[in-house]
Design a protein around this motif. Structure first.
Motif, mmCIF file in Angstrom:
data_model
loop_
_atom_site.group_PDB
_atom_site.id
_atom_site.type_symbol
_atom_site.label_atom_id
_atom_site.label_comp_id
_atom_site.label_asym_id
_atom_site.label_seq_id
_atom_site.Cartn_x
_atom_site.Cartn_y
_atom_site.Cartn_z
ATOM 1 N N TRP A 96 0.789 -1.218 0.000
ATOM 2 C CA TRP A 96 0.000 0.000 0.000
ATOM 3 C C TRP A 96 0.828 1.277 0.000
ATOM 4 C CZ3 TRP A 96 -4.549 1.402 -1.519
ATOM 5 C CH2 TRP A 96 -5.514 0.419 -1.710
ATOM 6 N N ILE A 97 2.072 1.226 0.407
ATOM 7 C CA ILE A 97 2.897 2.441 0.275
ATOM 8 C C ILE A 97 3.029 2.777 -1.197
ATOM 9 C CG2 ILE A 97 5.147 3.492 0.716
ATOM 10 C CD1 ILE A 97 5.434 1.643 3.135
ATOM 11 N N GLY A 98 3.354 1.760 -2.012
ATOM 12 C CA GLY A 98 3.472 1.983 -3.454
ATOM 13 C C GLY A 98 2.155 2.366 -4.094
ATOM 14 N N GLN A 99 1.059 1.742 -3.660
ATOM 15 C CA GLN A 99 -0.233 2.055 -4.255
ATOM 16 C C GLN A 99 -0.698 3.463 -3.916
ATOM 17 O OE1 GLN A 99 -2.521 -2.091 -3.702
ATOM 18 N NE2 GLN A 99 -3.675 -0.548 -4.800
ATOM 19 N N GLU A 100 -0.381 3.911 -2.719
ATOM 20 C CA GLU A 100 -0.891 5.207 -2.279
ATOM 21 C C GLU A 100 -0.004 6.372 -2.696
ATOM 22 O OE1 GLU A 100 -3.590 7.834 -0.484
ATOM 23 O OE2 GLU A 100 -3.772 5.712 -1.011
#
Length: 415
Positions: free
Chosen positions: A239-243
Motif C-alpha cells: 500500500w505504500i506503493g499504491q498510495e
C-alpha cells in the motif's frame, strides 16, 4: 523399504483463502465475508474456508508419521500457486507420489525429497504437495533415526546443534487492538503484523497507518512489563506503493518518516510495494534498501510478494533486495528448501524470517519450528490461524520442548 503404505486424510486449514486482487480493489466487507465478486482464478467467493490434505506414511513398525499440504491465504497472487484444491491434490498424490514413497529409504531425508519430488511430465509438483510430503518425510527420518526433526536437519546440512531460541513473530488479523494487547501481555518478540491490506487501513498518504504505528508503541509502554522492547513489524501489502507511487526514493522517504515516529524501536516494513514482477521487485527493493542503509535508518525492508521459491529467495538475497526475506514455507515447497533458504540468506548476510500462512496447521507449524531452530533463523511466525493465543502456544511450546531436548543432548555429550 521403510514406508509400506500411504494414507490421505482431508482436513482444514486454520483460516481462510482470500482473493487478494478483489480486496486490493476495494471489495466490500459484510461482517466476516466480502460481498463483492472474486477476481482471482479459482475463487468462487472472495473468502473461502481453507482446506488441507494430510498425508500419513505407514512405516514398517506400523507407526504413522504425518505431514499437511495446503495453500497460502493469498493463493494465486504475486506469482504464487493457484487456489488449493484438495480433490485434485489427492488424486495427484495417489497416482504419482505414493508409488515413489514406497521405493525410498526414508531414513535419509534430503535424498528422499530429491527422489520423491522429481518432475512429472517436465512439470514441478505443486508446491503444496512438496511441503506436506516433506514434513512427513522429515518426521519419518526422525522416527527411524531416533532423533528430533531439528537434529535431522542439522545432521543432513552439517550444522551444529543449536541452543538458542528463535524470536517469535505474531500476527494480529483484523482484531488489531485486542490482539496487540495480547501480544504485549505475552511479551511477544516481534509484533503486530497489523494486516494493513486496504486503503481504509492505510489511510490517505498513509496517515491512518502512521497513527496505528504510534499507538502500538504507546500501548507497549502502557501495559508492557518493565524492559519489554519488541521489534515492530508491519505488513502493508504494497500500500505504500499504491498510495504514494512506485518511485523507490518516495517509498524510502515514507518509510523513514514512519521510523522517525518510533525512534526507540527497530521497524520492519513488509511488502512496501508490488512492482509487478520478480525482476522489477528485486531492482526496486534493492534501491529502497540502499537508500535506507545510506541514511542509517533503523527501518528494515521485508520482502514477501514476488519472492516465493528457493530460486527467488536466492536472487533477492544475492541482490541485497531486502533486509529480511520472508521464507513463506508453503510457497517454497519442500521444507528442505526452507532450510536451504535460511542458509542462503545467512551466506549473503540477509535476515531470514521463516514465515508461512495463517491457513496452515499445527503439524506444519511444528515442523517449521524444527527447521527454524536448526538453521537459527532470525525469526519465525507464530502459526497457524489469525489469532494470537493458539499460534503463539503451538510454536512457542514446540520450541521450548525442542530446546529442552537439545540442551540435554549437549549436556550428555559434554559429560
Amino acid at each position: 523399504m521403510q514406508i509400506k503404505d500411504v494414507l490421505l486424510a482431508p482436513g482444514t486449514g486454520a483460516f481462510f483463502y482470500d482473493d487478494q486482487a478483489a480486496i486490493k480493489t476495494g471489495a466490500t466487507q459484510d461482517g466476516f465475508i466480502y460481498a463483492s465478486e472474486p477476481k482471482t482464478t479459482g475463487f468462487t467467493s472472495i473468502r473461502v474456508p481453507a482446506s488441507s490434505l494430510s498425508i500419513g506414511l505407514v512405516l514398517t513398525d506400523d507407526s504413522v508419521v504425518w505431514g499437511d499440504m495446503m495453500g497460502v491465504q493469498y493463493s494465486g497472487a504475486g506469482g504464487r500457486d493457484p487456489l488449493f484444491e484438495s480433490a485434485q491434490i489427492s488424486d495427484l498424490t495417489s497416482r504419482v507420489v505414493a508409488p515413489r514413497l514406497r521405493e525410498i529409504d526414508a531414513s535419509h531425508f534430503r535424498d528422499s525429497c530429491t527422489k520423491v519430488f522429481r518432475p512429472v511430465e517436465h512439470q514441478r509438483l505443486p508446491l503444496s504437495v512438496e511441503y506436506g510430503v516433506s514434513q512427513a518425510l522429515l518426521r519419518a527420518a526422525a522416527h527411524l533415526r531416533r532423533m528430533t526433526m531439528a537434529e535431522i536437519i542439522c545432521a543432513e546440512f552439517d550444522l551444529p546443534l543449536p541452543r538458542c531460541r528463535v524470536p517469535i513473530y505474531c500476527q494480529s488479523g483484523d482484531a488489531r487492538e485486542i490482539n496487540v494487547d495480547k501480544m504485549i501481555l505475552k511479551a511477544v518478540d516481534v509484533l503486530p503484523h497489523g494486516l494493513i491490506n486496504s486503503r481504509q487501513k492505510f489511510g490517505a498518504g498513509g496517515q491512518t497507518f502512521m497513527e496505528f504505528v504510534k499507538w502500538v508503541t504507546t500501548r507497549t509502554r502502557q501495559i508492557g512489563r518493565p524492559g519489554y522492547h519488541p521489534v515492530l513489524h508491519f505488513d502493508v501489502y504494497g500500500w505504500i506503493g499504491q498510495e504514494i507511487g512506485l518511485d523507490p526514493q518516495s517509498i524510502a522517504d515514507f518509510v523513514c518518516r514512519v521510523a522517525d515516529t518510533v525512534p526507540d524501536f527497530t521497524l520492519n516494513i513488509e511488502s512496501p510495494a508490488d512492482f509487478g514482477s520478480t525482476p522489477a521487485q528485486i531492482e526496486n527493493y534493492a534501491k529502497i534498501v540502499s537508500i535506507l542503509d545510506n541514511r542509517g535508518s533503523s527501518a528494515r525492508i521485508v520482502v514477501d510478494e514476488r519472492c516465493n521459491t528457493l530460486k527467488d529467495i536466492r536472487l533477492f538475497a544475492e541482490a541485497k533486495a531486502a533486509h529480511l526475506v520472508q521464507i513463506k514455507t508453503p510457497d517454497v515447497g519442500s521444507i528442505a528448501d526452507t532450510a536451504r533458504a535460511v542458509l542462503i540468506c545467512k551466506e549473503n548476510k540477509v535476515g531470514a524470517y521463516v514465515g508461512g500462512s495463517c491457513t496452515e496447521t499445527d503439524l506444519s507449524a511444528q515442523a517449521s519450528v524444527h527447521v527454524s531452530v536448526a538453521t537459527q533463523a532470525d525469526m519465525m511466525l507464530a502459526k497457524p490461524g489469525m489469532g494470537v493465543d493458539e499460534a503463539f502456544s503451538i510454536v512457542g511450546n514446540e520450541q521450548d520442548r525442542l530446546l529442552a531436548i537439545l540442551n540435554r543432548r549437549a549436556t550428555k555429550n559434554v559429560s
